[in-house]
Design a protein around this motif. Structure first.
Motif, PDB file in Angstrom:
ATOM      1  N   LYS A 190      -9.899 -17.436   1.720  1.00  0.00           N
ATOM      2  CA  LYS A 190      -9.166 -17.929   2.892  1.00  0.00           C
ATOM      3  C   LYS A 190      -9.118 -16.885   4.005  1.00  0.00           C
ATOM      4  N   HIS A 191      -9.159 -17.386   5.230  1.00  0.00           N
ATOM      5  CA  HIS A 191      -8.955 -16.559   6.426  1.00  0.00           C
ATOM      6  C   HIS A 191      -7.511 -16.829   6.867  1.00  0.00           C
ATOM      7  N   ILE A 192      -6.684 -15.794   6.789  1.00  0.00           N
ATOM      8  CA  ILE A 192      -5.243 -15.970   7.003  1.00  0.00           C
ATOM      9  C   ILE A 192      -4.783 -15.147   8.198  1.00  0.00           C
ATOM     10  N   ALA A 193      -3.905 -15.720   9.012  1.00  0.00           N
ATOM     11  CA  ALA A 193      -3.246 -14.943  10.070  1.00  0.00           C
ATOM     12  C   ALA A 193      -1.779 -14.783   9.699  1.00  0.00           C
ATOM     13  N   ILE A 194      -1.352 -13.530   9.596  1.00  0.00           N
ATOM     14  CA  ILE A 194       0.068 -13.231   9.341  1.00  0.00           C
ATOM     15  C   ILE A 194       0.755 -13.155  10.708  1.00  0.00           C
ATOM     16  N   ILE A 195       1.870 -13.873  10.840  1.00  0.00           N
ATOM     17  CA  ILE A 195       2.605 -13.846  12.111  1.00  0.00           C
ATOM     18  C   ILE A 195       3.855 -12.981  11.945  1.00  0.00           C
ATOM     19  N   ASP A 196       4.041 -12.031  12.842  1.00  0.00           N
ATOM     20  CA  ASP A 196       5.234 -11.178  12.766  1.00  0.00           C
ATOM     21  C   ASP A 196       5.756 -10.927  14.177  1.00  0.00           C
ATOM     22  N   ASP A 197       7.031 -10.586  14.276  1.00  0.00           N
ATOM     23  CA  ASP A 197       7.579 -10.324  15.613  1.00  0.00           C
ATOM     24  C   ASP A 197       7.199  -8.922  16.096  1.00  0.00           C
ATOM     25  N   VAL A 198       7.469  -7.902  15.269  1.00  0.00           N
ATOM     26  CA  VAL A 198       7.169  -6.522  15.684  1.00  0.00           C
ATOM     27  C   VAL A 198       6.407  -5.814  14.574  1.00  0.00           C
ATOM     28  N   VAL A 199       5.356  -5.095  14.939  1.00  0.00           N
ATOM     29  CA  VAL A 199       4.665  -4.223  13.990  1.00  0.00           C
ATOM     30  C   VAL A 199       4.909  -2.789  14.448  1.00  0.00           C
ATOM     31  N   THR A 200       5.427  -1.965  13.528  1.00  0.00           N
ATOM     32  CA  THR A 200       5.724  -0.571  13.910  1.00  0.00           C
ATOM     33  C   THR A 200       4.643   0.345  13.344  1.00  0.00           C
ATOM     34  N   THR A 201       4.768   0.782  12.099  1.00  0.00           N
ATOM     35  CA  THR A 201       3.693   1.627  11.538  1.00  0.00           C
ATOM     36  C   THR A 201       2.576   0.777  10.943  1.00  0.00           C
ATOM     37  N   GLY A 202       2.849  -0.491  10.712  1.00  0.00           N
ATOM     38  CA  GLY A 202       1.846  -1.351  10.093  1.00  0.00           C
ATOM     39  C   GLY A 202       1.939  -1.349   8.580  1.00  0.00           C
ATOM     40  N   SER A 203       2.908  -0.623   7.995  1.00  0.00           N
ATOM     41  CA  SER A 203       2.952  -0.545   6.527  1.00  0.00           C
ATOM     42  C   SER A 203       3.363  -1.879   5.891  1.00  0.00           C
ATOM     43  N   THR A 204       4.207  -2.667   6.576  1.00  0.00           N
ATOM     44  CA  THR A 204       4.607  -3.951   5.995  1.00  0.00           C
ATOM     45  C   THR A 204       3.433  -4.926   6.001  1.00  0.00           C
ATOM     46  N   VAL A 205       2.743  -5.052   7.140  1.00  0.00           N
ATOM     47  CA  VAL A 205       1.593  -5.978   7.170  1.00  0.00           C
ATOM     48  C   VAL A 205       0.470  -5.482   6.254  1.00  0.00           C
ATOM     49  N   SER A 206       0.354  -4.158   6.098  1.00  0.00           N
ATOM     50  CA  SER A 206      -0.658  -3.624   5.173  1.00  0.00           C
ATOM     51  C   SER A 206      -0.340  -4.032   3.740  1.00  0.00           C
ATOM     52  N   ALA A 207       0.942  -3.917   3.360  1.00  0.00           N
ATOM     53  CA  ALA A 207       1.333  -4.258   1.981  1.00  0.00           C
ATOM     54  C   ALA A 207       1.083  -5.737   1.700  1.00  0.00           C
ATOM     55  N   LEU A 208       1.407  -6.598   2.654  1.00  0.00           N
ATOM     56  CA  LEU A 208       1.166  -8.035   2.454  1.00  0.00           C
ATOM     57  C   LEU A 208      -0.344  -8.323   2.436  1.00  0.00           C
ATOM     58  N   SER A 209      -1.097  -7.665   3.324  1.00  0.00           N
ATOM     59  CA  SER A 209      -2.552  -7.873   3.358  1.00  0.00           C
ATOM     60  C   SER A 209      -3.196  -7.446   2.043  1.00  0.00           C
ATOM     61  N   THR A 210      -2.735  -6.321   1.495  1.00  0.00           N
ATOM     62  CA  THR A 210      -3.265  -5.850   0.206  1.00  0.00           C
ATOM     63  C   THR A 210      -3.010  -6.894  -0.880  1.00  0.00           C
ATOM     64  N   ALA A 211      -1.778  -7.428  -0.910  1.00  0.00           N
ATOM     65  CA  ALA A 211      -1.440  -8.436  -1.933  1.00  0.00           C
ATOM     66  C   ALA A 211      -2.323  -9.673  -1.778  1.00  0.00           C
ATOM     67  N   LEU A 212      -2.596 -10.084  -0.534  1.00  0.00           N
ATOM     68  CA  LEU A 212      -3.423 -11.280  -0.292  1.00  0.00           C
ATOM     69  C   LEU A 212      -4.892 -11.014  -0.633  1.00  0.00           C
ATOM     70  N   LYS A 213      -5.372  -9.816  -0.274  1.00  0.00           N
ATOM     71  CA  LYS A 213      -6.786  -9.499  -0.572  1.00  0.00           C
ATOM     72  C   LYS A 213      -7.003  -9.316  -2.071  1.00  0.00           C
ATOM     73  N   ASP A 214      -5.992  -8.771  -2.757  1.00  0.00           N
ATOM     74  CA  ASP A 214      -6.086  -8.643  -4.218  1.00  0.00           C
ATOM     75  C   ASP A 214      -6.243 -10.008  -4.879  1.00  0.00           C
ATOM     76  N   ARG A 215      -5.729 -11.050  -4.209  1.00  0.00           N
ATOM     77  CA  ARG A 215      -5.846 -12.406  -4.751  1.00  0.00           C
ATOM     78  C   ARG A 215      -7.033 -13.166  -4.153  1.00  0.00           C
ATOM     79  N   GLY A 216      -7.918 -12.447  -3.436  1.00  0.00           N
ATOM     80  CA  GLY A 216      -9.186 -13.048  -3.027  1.00  0.00           C
ATOM     81  C   GLY A 216      -9.294 -13.490  -1.582  1.00  0.00           C
ATOM     82  N   ALA A 217      -8.255 -13.243  -0.746  1.00  0.00           N
ATOM     83  CA  ALA A 217      -8.353 -13.646   0.662  1.00  0.00           C
ATOM     84  C   ALA A 217      -9.548 -12.954   1.313  1.00  0.00           C
ATOM     85  N   ARG A 218     -10.260 -13.681   2.172  1.00  0.00           N
ATOM     86  CA  ARG A 218     -11.493 -13.162   2.771  1.00  0.00           C
ATOM     87  C   ARG A 218     -11.191 -12.308   3.992  1.00  0.00           C
ATOM     88  N   GLN A 219     -10.298 -12.796   4.842  1.00  0.00           N
ATOM     89  CA  GLN A 219     -10.013 -12.095   6.098  1.00  0.00           C
ATOM     90  C   GLN A 219      -8.533 -12.225   6.424  1.00  0.00           C
TER      91      GLN A 219
END
Ligand SMILES: [Zn+2]
Ligand SMILES: [Zn+2]
Length: 228
Positions: A190-219
């Motif tokens: 799956k190609h997924i877009a995560i929607i967030d209000d504010v990104v600061t260091t990017g560690s939260t979106v990185s953690a969620l992206s890692t969890a999604l990619k570990d389960r096979g997300a493509r982009q």
């Protein structure tokens, strides 16, 4: 003609607005756009020299593919986001969602395929109960409807109650958020877009992206209102 007779009222200065937004041109001109940013993580950069990739993305590429952002996390955007989250001014979510929609259609995906899924950044159940709503979901709702993209709110859960990231150093943020997400549905290819209000260091979106990619997300793309 209707707009001229019955103008919108600017949500910031309360003057009449003839634009399609609830913002007048004067206030809108003060929105803090980012002139130069890393093409991968959208960190504001002080130079437009190519390649526009920050040192961090070059040395340790993040688990997401790209962050798209509208603005710097500065006034008057800060006020809109804080009022939305802490004063429950939900009309700001619709306004921010419309501004994001314009960028999706005119710039970010003008010549690229849209994602298969929109996923608002999940809140932990305790935070959701305290706030009563997820601001990222409220921003994402009109986008999903207009773009006809599936809106997934059950695909990932925040399983670890985390401290507010704003109170922590960059290293502590990564530790705080590690293992915070579980992915509960099939996301293979799956190609997924995560929607967030504010990104600061990017560690939260990185953690969620890692969890999604570990389960096979493509982009994984990230769409956020503001970047600090
Ligand atoms: Zn105004
Ligand atoms: Zn970067």
């Amino acid at each position: 003609m209707i707009r001229l007779l019955f103008p919108h009222i600017c949500v910031l200065c309360h003057n009449a607005s003839h634009s399609i937004h609830d913002l007048c041109d004067t206030c809108f001109d003060h929105f803090p756009i980012i002139p130069h940013a890393c093409v991968r993580c959208a960190t504001p950069l002080s130079t437009d020299k190519t390649p526009l990739t920050c040192g961090l993305c070059l040395t340790k590429p993040p688990s997401f593919d790209i962050i798209h952002t509208l603005y710097h996390y500065e006034q008057p955007v800060t006020r809109l986001i804080l009022d939305l989250k802490f004063n429950h001014t939900l009309i700001y979510a619709a306004l921010l969602g419309r501004l994001m929609l314009e960028h999706v259609q005119s710039t970010w995906y003008r010549s690229k395929p849209l994602p298969d899924i929109l996923m608002p950044m999940p809140l932990h159940a305790a935070r959701l109960k305290e706030r009563g709503f997820n601001q990222a979901l409220e921003i994402a709702r009109p986008l999903a409807k207009t773009l006809k993209i599936a809106l997934e709110i059950e695909m990932s859960r925040r399983i670890k109650p985390t401290l507010p990231q704003a109170t922590l150093s960059a290293t502590a943020r990564s530790q705080n958020i590690k293992g915070a997400f579980s992915v509960t549905k099939n996301v293979v290819n799956k190609h997924i877009a995560i929607i967030d209000d504010v990104v600061t260091t990017g560690s939260t979106v990185s953690a969620l992206s890692t969890a999604l990619k570990d389960r096979g997300a493509r982009q994984i793309d990230v769409w956020c209102i503001a970047r600090s």
